[in-house]
Design a protein around this motif. Structure first.
Motif, PDB file in Angstrom:
ATOM      1  N   UNK A  40       0.817  -1.211   0.000  1.00 35.87           N
ATOM      2  CA  UNK A  40       0.000   0.000   0.000  1.00 35.87           C
ATOM      3  C   UNK A  40       0.851   1.262   0.000  1.00 35.87           C
ATOM      4  N   UNK A  41       2.149   1.144   0.375  1.00 33.26           N
ATOM      5  CA  UNK A  41       3.031   2.306   0.359  1.00 33.26           C
ATOM      6  C   UNK A  41       3.253   2.816  -1.058  1.00 33.26           C
ATOM      7  N   UNK A  42       3.008   1.971  -2.065  1.00 33.60           N
ATOM      8  CA  UNK A  42       3.251   2.378  -3.442  1.00 33.60           C
ATOM      9  C   UNK A  42       2.046   3.103  -4.051  1.00 33.60           C
ATOM     10  N   UNK A  43       1.002   3.301  -3.274  1.00 33.74           N
ATOM     11  CA  UNK A  43      -0.192   3.975  -3.784  1.00 33.74           C
ATOM     12  C   UNK A  43       0.072   5.458  -3.993  1.00 33.74           C
ATOM     13  N   UNK A  44      -0.632   6.076  -4.952  1.00 30.10           N
ATOM     14  CA  UNK A  44      -0.513   7.533  -5.114  1.00 30.10           C
ATOM     15  C   UNK A  44      -0.912   8.256  -3.833  1.00 30.10           C
ATOM     16  N   UNK A  45      -0.132   9.272  -3.470  1.00 29.98           N
ATOM     17  CA  UNK A  45      -0.424  10.053  -2.256  1.00 29.98           C
ATOM     18  C   UNK A  45      -1.439  11.142  -2.577  1.00 29.98           C
ATOM     19  N   UNK A  46      -2.451  11.244  -1.724  1.00 33.73           N
ATOM     20  CA  UNK A  46      -3.495  12.250  -1.870  1.00 33.73           C
ATOM     21  C   UNK A  46      -3.351  13.249  -0.727  1.00 33.73           C
ATOM     22  N   UNK A  47      -3.418  14.514  -1.042  1.00 28.87           N
ATOM     23  CA  UNK A  47      -3.284  15.573  -0.042  1.00 28.87           C
ATOM     24  C   UNK A  47      -4.610  15.777   0.684  1.00 28.87           C
ATOM     25  N   UNK A  48      -4.594  15.953   2.014  1.00 27.32           N
ATOM     26  CA  UNK A  48      -5.847  16.278   2.712  1.00 27.32           C
ATOM     27  C   UNK A  48      -6.529  17.487   2.072  1.00 27.32           C
ATOM     28  N   UNK A  49      -7.823  17.359   1.831  1.00 34.00           N
ATOM     29  CA  UNK A  49      -8.586  18.417   1.187  1.00 34.00           C
ATOM     30  C   UNK A  49      -8.628  18.311  -0.323  1.00 34.00           C
ATOM     31  N   UNK A  50      -7.778  17.449  -0.904  1.00 37.01           N
ATOM     32  CA  UNK A  50      -7.755  17.278  -2.360  1.00 37.01           C
ATOM     33  C   UNK A  50      -8.977  16.484  -2.815  1.00 37.01           C
ATOM     34  N   UNK A 184      -5.676   5.347  -4.108  1.00 41.19           N
ATOM     35  CA  UNK A 184      -4.755   6.270  -3.473  1.00 41.19           C
ATOM     36  C   UNK A 184      -4.894   6.249  -1.962  1.00 41.19           C
ATOM     37  N   UNK A 185      -3.982   6.952  -1.291  1.00 37.19           N
ATOM     38  CA  UNK A 185      -3.995   7.000   0.175  1.00 37.19           C
ATOM     39  C   UNK A 185      -3.752   8.430   0.636  1.00 37.19           C
ATOM     40  N   UNK A 186      -4.427   8.791   1.704  1.00 39.54           N
ATOM     41  CA  UNK A 186      -4.257  10.120   2.295  1.00 39.54           C
ATOM     42  C   UNK A 186      -3.849   9.952   3.755  1.00 39.54           C
TER      43      UNK A 186
END
Length: 199
Positions: A40-50, A184-186
């Motif tokens: 799961x670390x390879x998932x795209x990072x999502x910014x809080x509020x995005x 993705x993950x936030x």
């Protein structure tokens, strides 16, 4: 004799094509399994509020907290538990009213003792979310019960699951949303709320 050879050739060709098709299907299934098992670390990072397009929904994760306050509808929760609360903006992007919201978010890694399914609350009237109408953005709180003694992490990581619309599915040739997968993950700070009037 020539007819027998032609029949044999057709039979061999048919079996060869079936074998190749089977190998291609096996290869595709294996690739999907490998991709699904990716860390799961390879998932795209999502910014809080995005704001993220997850297919059926558009979702923006805003904030997270742990509280012992009442939930938005006044329910205090089971004895011996506290609430993990995630605030988000949610928009139904389909043309139909839908209540299929429970698969959108997952706590990753799970917090010890967290309940399997959260409860979704509409913040405009503090009621339990029944269904969301198309095209109407809503502020929502998602609440999981966790054991009172559980020490939550200082940073909460949530994964977001998306789905794909198919006009005709493979089984019934009917339209629908299929193939759920994590997109993705936030990560956001998990604050502790002081006791007050609500979650």
């Amino acid at each position: 004799m020539f007819a027998a050879l032609a029949t044999l050739r057709r039979t061999l060709f048919t079996r060869l094509m079936a074998g190749i098709g089977g190998l291609l299907a096996l290869g595709l299934t294996t690739m999907q399994t490998i991709l699904g098992a990716m860390p799961s670390d390879s998932l795209p990072a999502i910014t809080p509020g995005e704001s993220v397009d997850s297919g059926r929904w558009r979702v923006a994760v805003l904030a997270a907290s742990v509280t012992r306050d009442k939930r938005p509808d006044g329910y205090r929760g089971r004895s011996g538990t506290k609430s993990l609360v995630v605030e988000l903006d949610l928009l139904n992007q389909t043309s139909e009213t839908s209540n299929v919201v429970s698969r959108i978010l997952a706590v990753d890694p799970p917090i010890a003792g967290i309940e399997a399914q959260p409860t979704f609350y509409l913040m405009r009237d503090h009621s339990i979310l029944g269904a969301l109408h198309p095209g109407l953005p809503e502020r929502v709180k998602v609440v999981w019960a966790i054991p009172e003694e559980t020490v939550p992490p200082t940073t909460l990581r949530l994964t977001i699951t998306g789905e794909t619309f198919k006009p005709r599915d493979n089984l019934l040739a009917a339209p629908g949303w299929f193939n759920p997968k994590v997109i993705g993950a936030v990560s956001l700070p998990l604050r502790a709320e002081a006791s007050g009037d609500g979650a």
